[in-house]
Design a protein around this motif. Structure first.
Motif, PDB file in Angstrom:
ATOM      1  N   LEU A   1       0.834  -1.203   0.000  1.00 58.43           N
ATOM      2  CA  LEU A   1       0.000   0.000   0.000  1.00 58.43           C
ATOM      3  C   LEU A   1       0.867   1.249   0.000  1.00 58.43           C
ATOM      4  CD1 LEU A   1      -2.745   1.369   0.175  1.00 58.43           C
ATOM      5  CD2 LEU A   1      -2.603   1.206   2.646  1.00 58.43           C
ATOM      6  N   LEU A   2       1.922   1.234   0.822  1.00 61.03           N
ATOM      7  CA  LEU A   2       2.782   2.417   0.904  1.00 61.03           C
ATOM      8  C   LEU A   2       3.500   2.679  -0.424  1.00 61.03           C
ATOM      9  CD1 LEU A   2       4.273   2.060   4.484  1.00 61.03           C
ATOM     10  CD2 LEU A   2       2.488   3.596   3.678  1.00 61.03           C
ATOM     11  N   ALA A   3       3.759   1.606  -1.154  1.00 64.04           N
ATOM     12  CA  ALA A   3       4.456   1.778  -2.432  1.00 64.04           C
ATOM     13  C   ALA A   3       3.563   2.487  -3.455  1.00 64.04           C
ATOM     14  CB  ALA A   3       4.893   0.428  -2.978  1.00 64.04           C
ATOM     15  N   ALA A   4       2.241   2.353  -3.295  1.00 63.25           N
ATOM     16  CA  ALA A   4       1.319   2.893  -4.311  1.00 63.25           C
ATOM     17  C   ALA A   4       1.518   4.392  -4.561  1.00 63.25           C
ATOM     18  CB  ALA A   4      -0.127   2.587  -3.934  1.00 63.25           C
ATOM     19  N   PRO A   5       1.452   5.223  -3.507  1.00 65.81           N
ATOM     20  CA  PRO A   5       1.635   6.660  -3.784  1.00 65.81           C
ATOM     21  C   PRO A   5       3.042   6.976  -4.268  1.00 65.81           C
ATOM     22  CG  PRO A   5       1.496   6.258  -1.420  1.00 65.81           C
ATOM     23  CD  PRO A   5       1.116   4.979  -2.095  1.00 65.81           C
ATOM     24  N   ILE A   6       4.021   6.208  -3.779  1.00 65.50           N
ATOM     25  CA  ILE A   6       5.402   6.516  -4.172  1.00 65.50           C
ATOM     26  C   ILE A   6       5.601   6.252  -5.662  1.00 65.50           C
ATOM     27  CG2 ILE A   6       7.808   5.839  -3.844  1.00 65.50           C
ATOM     28  CD1 ILE A   6       7.010   5.211  -0.903  1.00 65.50           C
ATOM     29  N   VAL A   7       5.134   5.087  -6.116  1.00 64.66           N
ATOM     30  CA  VAL A   7       5.297   4.770  -7.539  1.00 64.66           C
ATOM     31  C   VAL A   7       4.508   5.759  -8.397  1.00 64.66           C
ATOM     32  CG1 VAL A   7       4.868   3.034  -9.313  1.00 64.66           C
ATOM     33  CG2 VAL A   7       5.789   2.355  -7.097  1.00 64.66           C
ATOM     34  N   ALA A   8       3.293   6.120  -7.957  1.00 63.07           N
ATOM     35  CA  ALA A   8       2.487   7.068  -8.727  1.00 63.07           C
ATOM     36  C   ALA A   8       3.203   8.412  -8.826  1.00 63.07           C
ATOM     37  CB  ALA A   8       1.112   7.245  -8.074  1.00 63.07           C
ATOM     38  N   ALA A   9       3.794   8.851  -7.723  1.00 58.39           N
ATOM     39  CA  ALA A   9       4.499  10.138  -7.736  1.00 58.39           C
ATOM     40  C   ALA A   9       5.719  10.077  -8.646  1.00 58.39           C
ATOM     41  CB  ALA A   9       4.910  10.517  -6.313  1.00 58.39           C
ATOM     42  N   LEU A  10       6.442   8.949  -8.583  1.00 58.76           N
ATOM     43  CA  LEU A  10       7.620   8.810  -9.448  1.00 58.76           C
ATOM     44  C   LEU A  10       7.209   8.822 -10.924  1.00 58.76           C
ATOM     45  CD1 LEU A  10       9.748   6.155  -7.527  1.00 58.76           C
ATOM     46  CD2 LEU A  10      10.194   8.612  -7.793  1.00 58.76           C
ATOM     47  N   ALA A  11       6.115   8.120 -11.215  1.00 55.37           N
ATOM     48  CA  ALA A  11       5.634   8.100 -12.599  1.00 55.37           C
ATOM     49  C   ALA A  11       5.273   9.520 -13.051  1.00 55.37           C
ATOM     50  CB  ALA A  11       4.418   7.186 -12.727  1.00 55.37           C
ATOM     51  N   ALA A  12       4.612  10.253 -12.151  1.00 54.94           N
ATOM     52  CA  ALA A  12       4.222  11.626 -12.491  1.00 54.94           C
ATOM     53  C   ALA A  12       5.459  12.492 -12.709  1.00 54.94           C
ATOM     54  CB  ALA A  12       3.349  12.212 -11.387  1.00 54.94           C
ATOM     55  N   ALA A  13       6.452  12.312 -11.836  1.00 58.91           N
ATOM     56  CA  ALA A  13       7.663  13.115 -11.989  1.00 58.91           C
ATOM     57  C   ALA A  13       8.334  12.791 -13.317  1.00 58.91           C
ATOM     58  CB  ALA A  13       8.602  12.853 -10.823  1.00 58.91           C
ATOM     59  N   GLY A  14       8.300  11.494 -13.674  1.00 60.54           N
ATOM     60  CA  GLY A  14       8.925  11.089 -14.932  1.00 60.54           C
ATOM     61  C   GLY A  14       8.256  11.697 -16.153  1.00 60.54           C
ATOM     62  N   VAL A  15       6.932  11.552 -16.236  1.00 58.80           N
ATOM     63  CA  VAL A  15       6.261  12.108 -17.425  1.00 58.80           C
ATOM     64  C   VAL A  15       6.106  13.612 -17.301  1.00 58.80           C
ATOM     65  CG1 VAL A  15       5.012   9.992 -17.938  1.00 58.80           C
ATOM     66  CG2 VAL A  15       3.902  11.769 -16.573  1.00 58.80           C
ATOM     67  N   GLY A  16       6.140  14.112 -16.065  1.00 58.39           N
ATOM     68  CA  GLY A  16       5.913  15.540 -15.858  1.00 58.39           C
ATOM     69  C   GLY A  16       6.989  16.406 -16.478  1.00 58.39           C
ATOM     70  N   VAL A  17       8.232  15.912 -16.473  1.00 60.71           N
ATOM     71  CA  VAL A  17       9.319  16.740 -17.002  1.00 60.71           C
ATOM     72  C   VAL A  17       9.041  17.161 -18.440  1.00 60.71           C
ATOM     73  CG1 VAL A  17      11.760  16.780 -17.615  1.00 60.71           C
ATOM     74  CG2 VAL A  17      11.030  15.873 -15.399  1.00 60.71           C
ATOM     75  N   PRO A  18       8.723  16.221 -19.339  1.00 55.17           N
ATOM     76  CA  PRO A  18       8.397  16.724 -20.682  1.00 55.17           C
ATOM     77  C   PRO A  18       7.019  17.371 -20.797  1.00 55.17           C
ATOM     78  CG  PRO A  18       8.296  14.327 -20.645  1.00 55.17           C
ATOM     79  CD  PRO A  18       8.854  14.756 -19.320  1.00 55.17           C
ATOM     80  N   ILE A  19       5.976  16.788 -20.197  1.00 52.02           N
ATOM     81  CA  ILE A  19       4.631  17.274 -20.565  1.00 52.02           C
ATOM     82  C   ILE A  19       4.180  18.508 -19.791  1.00 52.02           C
ATOM     83  CG2 ILE A  19       3.869  14.972 -21.295  1.00 52.02           C
ATOM     84  CD1 ILE A  19       1.891  15.145 -18.928  1.00 52.02           C
TER      85      ILE A  19
END
Lengths: 280, 218, 334
Positions: free
Chosen positions: C102-120
């Motif tokens: 459960l704790l990994a869920a927000p962390i992975v989501a945030a990392l994914a957002a940070a990853g795609v966030g840089v370009p978009i």
């Protein structure tokens, strides 16, 4: 070789639907600066209207033309809701059209149910390709050429271009900017409706087909920054052909990603270039 | 032609025009001078119904046409199309032929996109577009801004000719010398108020106006 | 200047969980107490609605922050709910302790957002709207094709969440877990809004160039808000996976993202209270209409027609006539 030709023709045919949808987005965006999220709904509503009209005994041709006109009228109504209130910004209008797209779901399910529907197109095949694809290509060519003529050769078209170029100056010479915006929505609605009417015989339509259509249309139009009709046509055909080739030679499961990745690449590349320009 | 009485226009709490009164009579050529931010453009936008007055009255008779500040041509359209749209209100009056007789400088440019013209050429097109509406009163906002003196002189010549044929003109200018030279009467607008008015010669002779707008020592 | 902002940062992080600062108002505490009594009064079916409402609220608090403070329209917030849900689900199925999953869920989501966030995140307005929509469609398509994610069928037979040997196997347990999640998310959002980041982003909303000129690191702040908002949705997704016990790409349609937008806009962008109210109002209204529409004699399509109509009409009406949303409008007039 015959296979390749077939993929090319079907690709161009599907690409025509994207180009029509994209052209509708462009017409509306140029005049009103609104990106019409409900653009895909025009296609769905028109296609479903055709099924009803055919069911009521209207002949082919008439049913399709009437449905396109209905889509134009729906476009006009969407424009009225999205831009009719004074002071509505394009950003606000985008959210409104998002709402209108969802409202279309309610209407479509209410009248036509939630199952996919289709109707017969032009029967037979020519040179190993369904003849209907040739019809799609021919009609699209004629309609887009006529639209280009409307903009280039008539005062109404000039007024639409003028409104797009400089709304303030348009007001000064007495052009009713709101009315031009509504006209653009009507033309956009009809173009979207035509896309749906043409493509449904070769690709079933259901109430939520609009997302794929608007995304593909937007991808086609983004190549020309939502303002260039010729690039929109090129973008649509390119997407259609690449999708057909990917579907034919690789896997149909990658087909939908083609347009999405293309769109993201164009958007990000353009934003990157803008960033460089700003930094310079 | 144009009659403005006690006009007050506000943007939120800021007052842009404060009880401004002015008048342009039949066939008259009137100047409105004043510094940047005095409220001149606000007055224009109110005359043309783009802004709404908080108080006061604007009465116009006859047809009004505007040559806006910054010219505001339809950049992607040709010169000819720009001219045609000048007569948008009048479906039957969109023949551009007469304008080319009035402004022969435009003839070689008629197929060129308006956005590609020089500033002086654009100003000429803007004037032509306004004349296409066959106005009774022409409002010209900052005609000379950014243009070479020779170009300004050509434009001014065209204005004199149209005025001689009976066209009334309201000339809104920062270039007071030009405005006072062209017009018989003038108003001075400062911080949203008319601070001086009268025959051009009289105003040019008054110490305050001369010092502020003509660059003369008081 | 730097010393002061460093100190401020320390205060910011240390005060996240304390109510020492003036920020927490009494009605928040009163509201939380009242709402925490609600699950005890609900029937089993209503408890499910309550849990789903809370999960929506968590995602919407994030989206409202993003749209209100970073001034951006995202049509892909449900992607991060999906990422969170699949993260928890996959980890739990591969024998990771559920709490860790459960704790990994927000962390992975945030990392994914940070990853795609840089370009978009360099995109604006409709461009970002379409880009986020495209990313969600790609994600759904990838999940639908991926054998490791169960394909179109998705993941099934997820274990219940257990915390220190206590297994959460009743709807009531999840109701309180969600309540805690909503509180946590609201608290973090509240602190974020009050922080230097929040002030910087408010400046951003009024004028990007001005904010940039005054030294606000616009890009970094926007990315931070994007990642935080994704984390909120990810946490909601994580809880969702344990609550329902199964997941499929179809659980996170584009329409879910649009629902989030409707809730955020109706409640009022940039307002935490607005996000909570928007989620609650729309969930309850849709639930009432669904109950009505499933009465005997009603056609089978009635529930979907009514819920689509509610989303659409509420969204359009609020955008046009209450453009700030319900909560900010009420607050201003009172």
């Amino acid at each position: 070789m015959a296979e390749l030709l077939q993929y090319l023709v079907t690709g161009v045919g599907i690409g025509c639907a994207y180009a029509l949808t994209g052209s509708g987005l462009v017409v509306i965006y140029r005049v009103t600066r609104v990106v019409n999220f409900a653009q895909g709904s025009f296609a769905v509503l028109a296609a479903l209207t055709v099924t009803t009209l055919l069911g009521a005994g209207l002949p082919h041709g008439l049913a399709e033309i009437l449905a396109v006109l209905v889509a134009g009228l729906i476009g006009l109504l969407c424009g009225l809701v999205a831009t009719g209130k004074p002071g509505t910004t394009p950003q606000t209008a985008l959210i409104v059209t998002l709402g209108l797209g969802v409202l279309a779901y309610a209407v479509e399910i209410l009248f036509w149910g939630d199952q996919p529907r289709s109707f017969a197109g032009l029967a037979g095949s020519t040179g190993g390709v369904q003849t209907h694809y040739l019809l799609i290509i021919g009609v699209t060519a004629v309609v887009l050429a006529a639209t280009a003529l409307l903009f280039a050769r008539t005062d109404l078209g000039r007024a639409l271009t003028a409104t797009a170029a400089d709304p303030y100056a348009a007001r000064i010479v007495g052009i009713d900017v709101l009315r031009m915006g509504l006209l653009a929505f009507a033309v956009g609605g009809a173009l979207g409706g035509l896309a749906g009417v043409l493509i449904t015989p070769v690709q079933q339509v259901s109430f939520d087909s609009d997302v794929a259509l608007v995304v593909n249309g937007f991808s086609a139009a983004i190549l020309g920054n939502l303002t260039r009709p010729a690039l929109t046509l090129a973008g649509g055909l390119l997407l259609g052909v690449v999708q057909a080739l990917v579907g034919g030679y690789l896997s149909t499961s990658y087909q939908s990603e083609v347009a999405l990745i293309f769109m993201l690449a164009v958007l990000v590349a353009r934003a990157g270039r803008r960033g460089v320009l700003e930094a310079a | 032609m144009i009659e403005v009485e006690g006009l007050t226009v506000r943007y939120g709490v800021a007052t842009a025009l404060d009880e401004v009164s002015l008048e342009v009579r039949d066939g008259e050529m009137v100047a409105l001078i004043g510094p940047n931010g005095a409220g001149k453009s606000t007055l224009v936008n109110t005359l043309f119904g783009i802004l709404r007055p908080a108080a006061g009255r604007v009465t116009t008779t006859g047809r009004l046409a505007l040559v806006p500040e910054g010219r505001h041509l339809f950049a992607p359209l040709t010169v000819d199309d720009n001219l045609r749209l000048g007569a948008w209100r009048d479906r039957k009056g969109r023949d551009t032929g007469p304008i080319y007789e009035l402004l022969p400088e435009l003839v070689p440019l008629r197929k060129r996109p308006a956005g590609r013209l020089s500033g002086g050429q654009q100003q000429m097109v803007a004037l032509g577009r306004a004349l296409m509406a066959r106005p009774d009163v022409l409002v010209i906002d900052e005609m000379s801004l950014g243009l070479a003196p020779l170009v300004v002189e050509t434009l001014a010549g065209h204005l004199r000719d149209r005025h001689a044929e009976g066209l009334a003109v309201l000339l809104i200018e920062q270039n007071a010398r030009l405005a006072l030279d062209l017009c018989s009467r003038a108003y001075v607008l400062e911080a949203g108020r008319v601070v001086a008015e009268g025959p051009s010669a009289e105003l040019a002779g008054s110490a305050g106006v001369a010092a502020a707008y003509l660059g003369l020592e008081a | 200047m730097t010393e002061r902002s460093e100190r401020h940062d320390r205060v910011f992080w240390s005060s996240l969980f304390s109510s020492r600062q003036d920020g927490i108002r009494w009605w928040w505490i009163a509201g939380a107490l009242i709402v925490s009594a609600v699950p005890l009064l609900l029937a089993p079916g209503q408890l499910t609605t309550f849990v789903l409402l809370g999960l929506s609220a968590m995602a919407v608090v994030g989206l409202s922050l993003l749209m209100g403070y970073a001034g951006q329209v995202s049509l892909g917030q449900a992607s991060f709910t999906a990422i969170g849900a699949y993260t928890s689900g996959l980890l739990a199925l591969h024998h990771t302790p559920p709490l860790l999953a459960l704790l990994a869920a927000p962390i992975v989501a945030a990392l994914a957002a940070a990853g795609v966030g840089v370009p978009i995140l360099r995109l604006r307005g409709h461009q970002l709207a379409f880009a986020t929509l495209a990313l969600q469609l790609i994600l759904l398509s990838v999940l639908g094709d991926a054998d490791w994610a169960g394909g179109a069928v998705g993941l099934q037979g997820l274990p219940y969440l257990s915390i220190g040997g206590f297994e959460l196997d009743a709807d009531l347990d999840y109701a309180y877990l969600v309540l805690a999640g909503v509180l946590l998310v609201s608290l973090i959002a509240h602190r974020l809004v009050r922080s230097r980041v929040g002030r910087g982003l408010r400046a951003l909303a009024t004028g990007e160039t001005a904010a940039e000129a005054s030294g606000v690191p616009v890009g970094a702040y926007r990315l931070l808000v994007f990642a935080v908002s994704a984390a909120f949705a990810g946490l909601a997704g994580g809880i969702y996976s344990f609550f329902l016990g199964y997941l499929a790409p179809g659980s996170f349609p584009v329409l879910l993202s649009i629902e989030y937008v409707v809730m955020a806009v109706v409640g009022g962008l940039g307002s935490i209270g607005g996000a909570l109210l928007g989620a609650a109002l729309i969930t309850v209204v849709v639930q009432l209409l669904t109950t009505l529409a499933t009465q005997p004699g009603m056609p089978s399509y009635a529930p979907s027609v009514l819920s689509y109509a509610v989303y659409a009409l509420l969204l359009i009406a609020v955008v046009l006539f209450v453009p700030k949303g319900i909560v900010p409008t009420l607050r201003r007039s009172s």
